[in-house]
Design a protein around this motif. Structure first.
Motif, PDB file in Angstrom:
ATOM      1  N   LEU A   1       0.835  -1.210   0.000  1.00  0.00           N
ATOM      2  CA  LEU A   1       0.000   0.000   0.000  1.00  0.00           C
ATOM      3  C   LEU A   1       0.868   1.257   0.000  1.00  0.00           C
ATOM      4  CD1 LEU A   1      -2.879   1.204   0.270  1.00  0.00           C
ATOM      5  CD2 LEU A   1      -2.595   1.076   2.739  1.00  0.00           C
ATOM      6  N   ASN A   2       1.834   1.296   0.910  1.00  0.00           N
ATOM      7  CA  ASN A   2       2.688   2.491   1.014  1.00  0.00           C
ATOM      8  C   ASN A   2       3.543   2.691  -0.230  1.00  0.00           C
ATOM      9  OD1 ASN A   2       2.301   3.845   3.657  1.00  0.00           O
ATOM     10  ND2 ASN A   2       2.612   1.757   4.369  1.00  0.00           N
TER      11      ASN A   2
ATOM     12  N   THR B   1       2.943   1.641  -3.277  1.00  0.00           N
ATOM     13  CA  THR B   1       2.134   2.010  -4.441  1.00  0.00           C
ATOM     14  C   THR B   1       1.691   3.462  -4.338  1.00  0.00           C
ATOM     15  OG1 THR B   1       1.403  -0.281  -4.573  1.00  0.00           O
ATOM     16  CG2 THR B   1       0.185   1.305  -5.893  1.00  0.00           C
ATOM     17  N   ALA B   2       1.335   3.895  -3.129  1.00  0.00           N
ATOM     18  CA  ALA B   2       0.954   5.303  -2.945  1.00  0.00           C
ATOM     19  C   ALA B   2       2.129   6.208  -3.330  1.00  0.00           C
ATOM     20  CB  ALA B   2       0.523   5.552  -1.507  1.00  0.00           C
TER      21      ALA B   2
ATOM     22  N   ASN C   1       2.658   6.073  -7.158  1.00  0.00           N
ATOM     23  CA  ASN C   1       1.654   6.872  -7.864  1.00  0.00           C
ATOM     24  C   ASN C   1       1.960   8.361  -7.772  1.00  0.00           C
ATOM     25  OD1 ASN C   1       0.119   4.727  -8.776  1.00  0.00           O
ATOM     26  ND2 ASN C   1      -1.205   4.692  -6.984  1.00  0.00           N
TER      27      ASN C   1
ATOM     28  N   PRO D   1      -3.858   3.560  -4.772  1.00  0.00           N
ATOM     29  CA  PRO D   1      -3.785   4.301  -3.510  1.00  0.00           C
ATOM     30  C   PRO D   1      -2.903   5.543  -3.618  1.00  0.00           C
ATOM     31  CG  PRO D   1      -2.389   2.345  -3.419  1.00  0.00           C
ATOM     32  CD  PRO D   1      -3.164   2.263  -4.695  1.00  0.00           C
ATOM     33  N   THR D   2      -3.219   6.524  -2.781  1.00  0.00           N
ATOM     34  CA  THR D   2      -2.400   7.730  -2.756  1.00  0.00           C
ATOM     35  C   THR D   2      -2.380   8.267  -1.332  1.00  0.00           C
ATOM     36  OG1 THR D   2      -2.011   9.866  -3.820  1.00  0.00           O
ATOM     37  CG2 THR D   2      -4.287   9.343  -3.285  1.00  0.00           C
TER      38      THR D   2
END
Lengths: 219, 607
Positions: free
Chosen positions: A82-83, A85-86, A89, B408-409
């Motif tokens: 999650l971290n 990919t955030a 992005n 996610p961001t």
């Protein structure tokens, strides 16, 4: 400048150079939060980047890191996914367009747009006044019930601004290409700031044009 | 690998689908063969309820105890409820501010939209379990892409209340693109136009090498076929009735049903009869409606979808002609008028190969397959539909995350204090595209506790993370101590975790598979086994006991028997463990002796 940092794998404690996957046990690793966007995407730290390569890297890394692929994983794997990919992005969104990339380059050199930049260059100030005058005219035309005419006037303003925009973008690209990798060049930095601030003004003006244009549509 | 199924929880109809071999398939009702479950719940006097077709059949006779289109109320507050809504539903009017989560009042019960949706989900779950002959626990549920961050958690809550583990919320148009991409191995730019019963979405995607990247999305979560039905009823049915009947819930419900039927018929026929028939009230009215009249009446509703289409194109930096394929999703896209207008806008004939009612559920099943780890060739990169920000001085929204940012961001924001010895900072999270707080949707408010210090000294870093479901999570880190704390977010129009827990506890049929009851039974079974074994050993092998050991073990047995009478499964487990420990040396001696014995025999036999 950044030095490669050693970290330990959360699963097998193997020491490695902040890789995305542990070289020993293949577990996904948490990217250190201080990693710069270029290194996150595995690109040389330089503002003139190969946009095709950037996109390719982004998709490759998404295929390795995305939370969809860790749904059945351990909580640590899910958190890392999650971290990472955030961060990926955000890095991609920042680097793919020259304007946010330029702003980020300023930040990496300890500078920020609009902080002490209170003086508006005279050329820009003249442009802002001229455009606002034209917008008022278009608005008056619309109020007179001539929506098509108003749209045509707006089209001219838009074309004009876009021409200036491409010129500034060319300036930006030229500035980027003059940087050498490992030193700060004060002259280039100042020029970059000037170009980016002019771009910011142009974008604001274009937004104003769009607002007026939408109002004409909705008549 | 645990199966995950896909659910399309629609405004008008809901569906459940799974991967059958390699291809997604919608699960039909085993009794009727129907694939669509009408998203309607009807409550009966005896406290029970019926869902789907049966509820639909009761709708006209019991308009105020039958809930239609509950999806329109997900994640909303009472201030968002219209006068029109008040004619068709009965709400609990809150005191004071007049806001707070929407609650329906039905036969003396108060129900929130997630609770009503949960009943629809339970029905789908039962359908899948009957058909697949296995328990269903994990699901993917689709939501309109333009659903905000109140509507999304509300959907997850509905899943929890139905006893489901919602592993992911997927945007409906994105899910549809998966089903299409799967079929056609598409590459390039596509537009998914999704006009359902109550919501409208437009999503633009770039498809390449199995990656489905959403470039921009836009829409309206209160625009759909329901609005057309109402328009037809108002324009063609009401004029046939005396005015006093137009405000009557029963007549209104019947008129809307007649309108829906006529609208559907006119997708095929050029002309149809609108028939309003309520024998119980002795009301009957008919009129002839042509497709041309229908189209003239609803044209503005269809045209309202073009604004979001333009905005999405602009956000993606595209022109209509750049789009290589237009996919139509949702029952309302069966209307020739919709197909014609969208075709004209994008300059091409839209694709309608897949059933527009099923394509979202099929795509949800495909995504469920990826999440279960069975499929790795497709990947969705979705976006957040609306900007997210916080309230700053003067009632202005300060944007932290722009719309169409890939999820996610996350974004970090530093907070400090303005007054000496301040003990908390208030944070108000908002979503929307407007600049003033009053024009944006309030998502949540929370306080970050701070140690009292001079103004400006405390440093708290807030991390706003939007996960792959499009749902916001907030953490706060005290920069001085490095201590991280989770923040208790109070949703503006949602259920709190405690409320959900309470609802789960209250739900009667949940008691049957109550986890704690199961754990208690397991703990008692384990205790039985250990008690019996110890009893037996004490009787048969008393010679191996050391002095005093007997009393020690028997007292541990007494403790366990006492715990056994209670219902604390943790205590039973602990005491069982203690008894096992107490008997370990004794058991070891018995074991050693029997080994010696076995060896001894062997030696004898060797002689």
């Amino acid at each position: 400048m950044s030095t490669v940092q050693e970290v330990r794998c959360w699963r097998c404690a193997h020491q490695h150079q902040a890789m995305l996957f542990c070289p020993a046990c293949q577990a996904i690793q948490l990217v250190p939060p201080q990693a710069d966007y270029f290194s996150v995407l595995g690109l040389p730290r330089h503002p003139a980047l190969d946009e095709k390569l950037l996109a390719r890297r982004y998709y490759e890394l998404s295929r390795q890191l995305h939370p969809d692929l860790y749904q059945t994983g351990t909580p640590q794997e899910q958190e890392a996914s999650l971290n990472n990919t955030a961060l990926l992005n955000r890095a991609y969104r920042t680097l793919r367009d020259a304007v946010p990339r330029g702003q980020y380059w300023l930040e990496l050199h300890g500078e920020q747009l609009g902080k002490e930049n209170n003086r508006v260059p005279p050329k820009l100030a003249a442009l802002v006044f001229a455009v606002h005058e034209q917008l008022e005219e278009a608005s008056a035309t619309r109020a007179a019930g001539k929506a098509d005419e108003a749209q045509a006037e707006l089209g001219h303003i838009r074309e004009d601004l876009h021409a200036q925009l491409s010129q500034l973008r060319a300036e930006l690209a030229s500035n980027f290409s003059q940087w050498s990798e490992n030193e700060t060049q004060p002259g280039l930095l100042q020029a970059l700031k000037t170009t980016l601030s002019a771009l910011a003004y142009l974008h604001t003006l274009l937004r104003d044009v769009e607002k007026e244009s939408e109002a004409s549509w909705n008549v | 690998m645990e199966r995950i199924v896909g659910i399309d929880l629609g405004t008008t109809n809901s569906l459940i689908a799974f991967i059958d071999g390699d291809a997604p398939r919608v699960i039909a009702d085993p009794l009727t063969g129907e694939k669509l479950l009408p998203s309607i719940v009807s409550f009966l006097e005896d406290g029970s309820n019926v869902v789907g077709q049966e509820a639909k059949a009761r709708a006209t006779e019991h308009p105020l105890t039958t809930i239609h289109s509950v999806k329109r109320f997900m994640g909303l507050g009472m201030s968002h409820v219209s006068e029109e809504d008040r004619l068709r539903y009965r709400f609990v009017e809150t005191q004071g501010s007049g806001d707070g989560i929407v609650r329906f009042t039905l036969l003396g019960k108060f129900l929130t939209p997630p609770e009503v949706s949960a009943l629809i989900l339970r029905e789908l779950k039962a359908r899948a379990e009957a058909s697949l002959q296995e328990p269903i626990k994990k699901v993917v549920i689709t939501v309109p892409a333009y659903f905000n961050d109140s509507q999304r958690p509300a959907t997850k809550d509905a899943g929890r209340l139905a006893g489901l583990d919602v592993v992911r919320l997927v945007n409906e148009p994105t899910a549809a693109s998966l089903a299409y991409g799967l079929d056609q191995k598409e590459e390039g730019l596509i537009a998914v136009y999704d006009l359902g019963g109550g919501t409208f979405d437009i999503s633009l995607l770039r498809l390449h090498t199995g990656i489905f990247e959403v470039l921009a999305t836009n829409g309206d979560t209160r625009l759909g076929g329901d609005d057309m039905d109402l328009r037809i009823a108002e324009r063609f049915v009401f004029p046939l009735l005396p005015t006093e009947l137009r405000q009557d819930a029963q007549i209104l419900r019947a008129a809307l049903q007649a309108a829906e039927q006529a609208k559907k018929a006119l997708s095929e026929a050029e002309e149809t009869q609108v028939v309003l028939d309520v024998p119980a009230r002795n009301v009957r009215a008919t009129c002839t409606l042509s497709r041309r009249e229908l189209e003239a009446a609803v044209e503005d509703i269809v045209m309202r979808t073009l604004g979001p289409c333009r905005q999405a194109l602009k956000d993606a930096g595209l022109e209509p002609r750049d789009i290589e394929a237009v996919v139509l999703v949702g029952g309302s896209t069966r209307m020739p008028l919709v197909r014609q207008r969208i075709g004209a806008f994008f300059g091409q004939t839209p694709l309608t190969d897949l059933n527009p009612d099923e394509v979202v559920a099929l795509g949800a099943a495909v995504q469920a397959d990826t999440l279960s780890g069975r499929r790795r060739d497709m990947l969705l990169l979705d976006v957040v539909p609306l900007a997210l920000g916080i309230e700053t001085m003067g009632g202005v929204m300060s944007r932290l995350i722009e719309r169409n940012t890939t999820i996610p961001t996350s974004v970090k924001e530093m907070y400090t204090t303005a007054v000496d010895n301040q003990t908390a900072v208030d944070v108000h999270v908002l979503q929307g595209e407007r600049e003033l707080v009053q024009d944006c949707r309030s998502l949540a408010r929370f306080k970050i506790p701070i140690e009292p210090q001079p103004a400006g000294v405390p440093r708290v870093e807030m991390t706003f993370m939007i996960d792959a479901n499009g749902i916001l999570n907030v953490t706060a880190t005290d920069i001085r101590t490095g201590r991280e704390r989770s923040v208790e977010v109070k949703p503006s129009y949602g259920l709190t975790d405690e409320e959900i827990e309470r609802l789960l506890e209250e739900s009667i049929d949940f008691a049957e598979d109550d986890v704690s009851k199961r754990l208690l039974i397991e703990a008692r079974t384990e205790a039985d086994t250990v008690l019996n074994a110890t009893d037996k050993a004490l009787q048969q092998n008393a010679t191996f006991l050391l002095a005093g050991e007997d009393i020690f073990i028997r007292s541990a047995m007494q403790d366990l028997k006492r715990a056994y009478e209670g219902d604390d499964y943790n205590l039973i487990r602990d005491v069982t463990e203690k008894l096992s420990e107490a008997t370990t040396p004794f058991a070891q001696r018995i074991m050693d002796a029997s080994i010696q014995d076995a060896l001894g025999h062997k030696r004898l036999s060797e002689i």
